[in-house]
Write a protein that holds these residues in place. Structure first.
Motif, mmCIF file in Angstrom:
data_model
loop_
_atom_site.group_PDB
_atom_site.id
_atom_site.type_symbol
_atom_site.label_atom_id
_atom_site.label_comp_id
_atom_site.label_asym_id
_atom_site.label_seq_id
_atom_site.Cartn_x
_atom_site.Cartn_y
_atom_site.Cartn_z
ATOM 1 N N LYS A 173 -4.638 20.246 -6.110
ATOM 2 C CA LYS A 173 -5.501 19.454 -5.232
ATOM 3 C C LYS A 173 -5.130 17.976 -5.290
ATOM 4 C CE LYS A 173 -10.355 18.200 -4.433
ATOM 5 N NZ LYS A 173 -11.760 18.353 -4.917
ATOM 6 N N ARG A 174 -4.905 17.450 -6.502
ATOM 7 C CA ARG A 174 -4.564 16.044 -6.659
ATOM 8 C C ARG A 174 -3.214 15.734 -6.011
ATOM 9 N NH1 ARG A 174 -4.596 15.891 -11.854
ATOM 10 N NH2 ARG A 174 -6.845 15.604 -11.988
ATOM 11 N N ALA A 175 -2.252 16.663 -6.174
ATOM 12 C CA ALA A 175 -0.936 16.455 -5.576
ATOM 13 C C ALA A 175 -1.016 16.426 -4.048
ATOM 14 C CB ALA A 175 0.026 17.545 -6.038
ATOM 15 N N LYS A 176 -1.770 17.363 -3.465
ATOM 16 C CA LYS A 176 -1.900 17.410 -2.005
ATOM 17 C C LYS A 176 -2.569 16.146 -1.463
ATOM 18 C CE LYS A 176 -2.068 22.438 -1.417
ATOM 19 N NZ LYS A 176 -2.900 23.602 -0.990
ATOM 20 N N GLU A 177 -3.601 15.693 -2.151
ATOM 21 C CA GLU A 177 -4.308 14.487 -1.695
ATOM 22 C C GLU A 177 -3.415 13.249 -1.777
ATOM 23 O OE1 GLU A 177 -8.883 15.817 -2.968
ATOM 24 O OE2 GLU A 177 -7.767 14.351 -4.173
ATOM 25 N N SER A 178 -2.639 13.123 -2.844
ATOM 26 C CA SER A 178 -1.795 11.938 -2.990
ATOM 27 C C SER A 178 -0.660 11.944 -1.969
ATOM 28 C CB SER A 178 -1.238 11.854 -4.411
ATOM 29 O OG SER A 178 -0.452 12.982 -4.729
ATOM 30 N N VAL A 179 -0.116 13.129 -1.654
ATOM 31 C CA VAL A 179 0.939 13.210 -0.639
ATOM 32 C C VAL A 179 0.366 12.909 0.744
ATOM 33 C CG1 VAL A 179 2.544 14.771 0.540
ATOM 34 C CG2 VAL A 179 2.430 14.753 -1.952
ATOM 35 N N ALA A 180 -0.851 13.380 1.005
ATOM 36 C CA ALA A 180 -1.487 13.089 2.292
ATOM 37 C C ALA A 180 -1.716 11.586 2.466
ATOM 38 C CB ALA A 180 -2.815 13.843 2.389
ATOM 39 N N LYS A 181 -2.130 10.905 1.401
ATOM 40 C CA LYS A 181 -2.306 9.453 1.469
ATOM 41 C C LYS A 181 -0.981 8.754 1.712
ATOM 42 C CE LYS A 181 -6.394 9.261 -1.528
ATOM 43 N NZ LYS A 181 -6.927 8.803 -2.839
ATOM 44 N N LEU A 182 0.073 9.267 1.081
ATOM 45 C CA LEU A 182 1.401 8.679 1.290
ATOM 46 C C LEU A 182 1.838 8.837 2.741
ATOM 47 C CD1 LEU A 182 3.969 7.381 0.144
ATOM 48 C CD2 LEU A 182 4.795 9.687 -0.389
ATOM 49 N N ARG A 183 1.619 10.016 3.334
ATOM 50 C CA ARG A 183 1.990 10.223 4.736
ATOM 51 C C ARG A 183 1.272 9.224 5.639
ATOM 52 N NH1 ARG A 183 0.984 16.126 3.954
ATOM 53 N NH2 ARG A 183 2.975 17.058 3.338
ATOM 54 N N GLN A 234 0.824 -1.211 0.000
ATOM 55 C CA GLN A 234 0.000 0.000 0.000
ATOM 56 C C GLN A 234 0.860 1.264 0.000
ATOM 57 O OE1 GLN A 234 -0.368 -2.589 1.994
ATOM 58 N NE2 GLN A 234 -2.461 -3.383 1.652
ATOM 59 N N ALA A 235 1.980 1.212 0.751
ATOM 60 C CA ALA A 235 2.873 2.368 0.800
ATOM 61 C C ALA A 235 3.543 2.600 -0.557
ATOM 62 C CB ALA A 235 3.934 2.174 1.877
ATOM 63 N N LEU A 236 3.912 1.520 -1.238
ATOM 64 C CA LEU A 236 4.551 1.641 -2.546
ATOM 65 C C LEU A 236 3.580 2.184 -3.592
ATOM 66 C CD1 LEU A 236 6.601 -1.690 -2.546
ATOM 67 C CD2 LEU A 236 7.491 0.633 -2.283
ATOM 68 N N ILE A 237 2.325 1.739 -3.523
ATOM 69 C CA ILE A 237 1.310 2.253 -4.443
ATOM 70 C C ILE A 237 1.088 3.748 -4.197
ATOM 71 C CG2 ILE A 237 -1.137 2.170 -5.052
ATOM 72 C CD1 ILE A 237 -1.032 -0.851 -4.494
ATOM 73 N N ALA A 238 1.038 4.128 -2.919
ATOM 74 C CA ALA A 238 0.857 5.541 -2.578
ATOM 75 C C ALA A 238 2.050 6.369 -3.036
ATOM 76 C CB ALA A 238 0.661 5.691 -1.070
ATOM 77 N N LEU A 239 3.252 5.787 -2.961
ATOM 78 C CA LEU A 239 4.448 6.492 -3.417
ATOM 79 C C LEU A 239 4.391 6.743 -4.928
ATOM 80 C CD1 LEU A 239 7.312 7.611 -3.025
ATOM 81 C CD2 LEU A 239 8.187 5.274 -3.273
ATOM 82 N N LYS A 240 4.000 5.720 -5.679
ATOM 83 C CA LYS A 240 3.886 5.877 -7.136
ATOM 84 C C LYS A 240 2.903 6.999 -7.483
ATOM 85 C CE LYS A 240 4.769 0.984 -8.231
ATOM 86 N NZ LYS A 240 4.175 -0.257 -8.807
ATOM 87 N N ASP A 241 1.766 6.981 -6.821
ATOM 88 C CA ASP A 241 0.732 7.969 -7.110
ATOM 89 C C ASP A 241 1.205 9.377 -6.768
ATOM 90 O OD1 ASP A 241 -2.327 9.113 -5.896
ATOM 91 O OD2 ASP A 241 -2.041 8.457 -7.955
ATOM 92 N N ALA A 242 1.864 9.514 -5.625
ATOM 93 C CA ALA A 242 2.331 10.833 -5.196
ATOM 94 C C ALA A 242 3.409 11.366 -6.139
ATOM 95 C CB ALA A 242 2.859 10.772 -3.765
ATOM 96 N N LEU A 243 4.375 10.524 -6.510
ATOM 97 C CA LEU A 243 5.438 10.969 -7.407
ATOM 98 C C LEU A 243 4.885 11.409 -8.757
ATOM 99 C CD1 LEU A 243 8.245 8.317 -6.711
ATOM 100 C CD2 LEU A 243 8.348 10.782 -6.247
ATOM 101 N N ALA A 244 3.882 10.710 -9.241
ATOM 102 C CA ALA A 244 3.304 11.050 -10.543
ATOM 103 C C ALA A 244 2.530 12.358 -10.504
ATOM 104 C CB ALA A 244 2.385 9.921 -11.017
ATOM 105 N N THR A 288 9.178 12.493 -0.434
ATOM 106 C CA THR A 288 7.906 12.789 -1.111
ATOM 107 C C THR A 288 6.822 13.113 -0.095
ATOM 108 O OG1 THR A 288 8.557 11.223 -2.842
ATOM 109 C CG2 THR A 288 6.278 11.977 -2.853
ATOM 110 N N SER A 289 6.789 12.382 0.998
ATOM 111 C CA SER A 289 5.766 12.650 2.017
ATOM 112 C C SER A 289 6.021 13.968 2.745
ATOM 113 C CB SER A 289 5.704 11.499 3.028
ATOM 114 O OG SER A 289 6.923 11.377 3.732
ATOM 115 N N ASN A 290 7.270 14.487 2.675
ATOM 116 C CA ASN A 290 7.603 15.759 3.319
ATOM 117 C C ASN A 290 7.236 16.970 2.473
ATOM 118 O OD1 ASN A 290 8.593 14.691 5.674
ATOM 119 N ND2 ASN A 290 10.726 14.679 5.024
ATOM 120 N N ILE A 291 6.871 16.762 1.230
ATOM 121 C CA ILE A 291 6.547 17.897 0.362
ATOM 122 C C ILE A 291 5.291 18.602 0.871
ATOM 123 C CG2 ILE A 291 5.804 18.576 -1.967
ATOM 124 C CD1 ILE A 291 7.497 16.292 -3.064
ATOM 125 N N ASN A 292 5.404 19.875 1.118
ATOM 126 C CA ASN A 292 4.238 20.662 1.551
ATOM 127 C C ASN A 292 4.099 21.981 0.801
ATOM 128 O OD1 ASN A 292 6.235 22.278 2.734
ATOM 129 N ND2 ASN A 292 6.016 21.279 4.725
#
Length: 305
Positions: free
Chosen positions: A101-111, A9-19, A81-85
């Protein structure tokens, strides 16, 4: 150092956030390379042709397949990536706010998925100073789009100016700044003579003479012949770039004179494509030069691609 296994789940969240955190592929790739220690694997991905998510997914999957080598780098990517604010770098591309909005949501899920992974990674925390340096490097890259947008606004302001002499002097500076921005090594400041700007630059191991005109009428073949004479007076492999903001007469494109075969032509529409960020200046010059080499046509309209 032995660390706990990274969840799927963390790896999937990382992929989404980076993209989602970077719009341009170049900036995303630079962020990843600056974050990782063993960054060679990044060059094994086709970043140019693949969509961002596909490139990121391939990279993460390859790292996971060799966790003995890349586990710390995976953790670094998770943490950085999770530290990006700060998402202000998306503003240029994001008129409606959807990208941000999409970037903030994906980073929040990664955190949410990475809590507890970094308790034992003191090495990463001790690298905070280096991380800040890397972030500054990425910000420098992002500022490229902002500088290009500034030049675009200057050009649009010039286009409405009724003072042609003042417009010419400001265009001289604008072109000089534009060529510096794309690392095209202007050898001397572009110089205004009448309605004409002269200069020179280097690109792809070729020296170019530059001539730019902004006048009320289209450039005619005689102007090209004069420019061709200047080019022929230089070293054998010297090329030329002629920029006419108001375009060219039909005789310019129909002439078969060999004196014009050492130059390529740009118009105002080409310049706007560069200032809009739709194509890089060096890419445009390369495409025009390649087309001229293949076909003999010195006036290739990029907008037709």
């Amino acid at each position: 150092m032995k660390v706990q296994k990274i969840s799927t789940q963390a790896l999937i969240a990382l992929k989404d956030a980076l993209a989602n955190v970077y719009w341009r592929k170049k900036e995303l790739r630079q962020f990843i390379e600056l974050t990782m220690e063993n960054s060679y694997i990044v060059s094994t991905i086709d970043w140019q042709e693949n969509p961002k998510y596909e490139s990121v997914s391939q990279l993460i999957d390859r790292m996971v397949a060799r966790q003995a080598m890349y586990q710390n780098d995976l953790l670094r990517l998770l943490q950085e990536t999770s530290n990006i604010n700060d998402f202000s770098h998306l503003k240029y591309w994001d008129d409606k706010g959807d990208l941000t909005k999409r970037a903030k949501e994906s980073v929040a899920k990664l955190r949410a998925q990475t809590k507890g992974y970094f308790d034992t990674l003191k090495e990463l925390n001790e690298a905070a100073e280096k991380r800040l340096e890397n972030i500054e490097k990425v910000k420098h890259t992002i500022s490229f789009a902002e500088k290009l947008n500034e030049l675009k606004n200057q050009f649009l302001e010039l286009a409405t100016s009724l003072n042609h002499q003042q417009r010419g002097f400001k265009l001289e500076k604008l072109l000089n700044d534009l060529f510096h921005l794309f690392d095209l090594q202007p050898k001397a400041p572009f110089k205004l003579t009448g309605e004409q700007i002269d200069g020179s630059f280097t690109f792809d191991n070729h020296d170019y003479l530059l001539e730019a005109k902004w006048q009320t009428s289209q450039v005619n073949a005689g102007d090209l012949y004069k420019f061709g004479g200047k080019i022929s007076g230089k070293l054998k492999n010297t090329l030329g770039l002629f920029v006419s903001l108001d375009g060219y007469s039909s005789e310019c494109t129909e002439t078969g004179s060999p004196v014009v075969k050492s130059m390529i032509l740009m118009d105002g529409q080409d310049l706007m494509m560069v200032l809009d960020g739709r194509i890089r200046l060096n890419e445009m010059i390369f495409i025009k030069r390649r087309h001229a080499s293949d076909t003999g046509e010195i006036y290739f309209r990029i907008s037709g691609l």
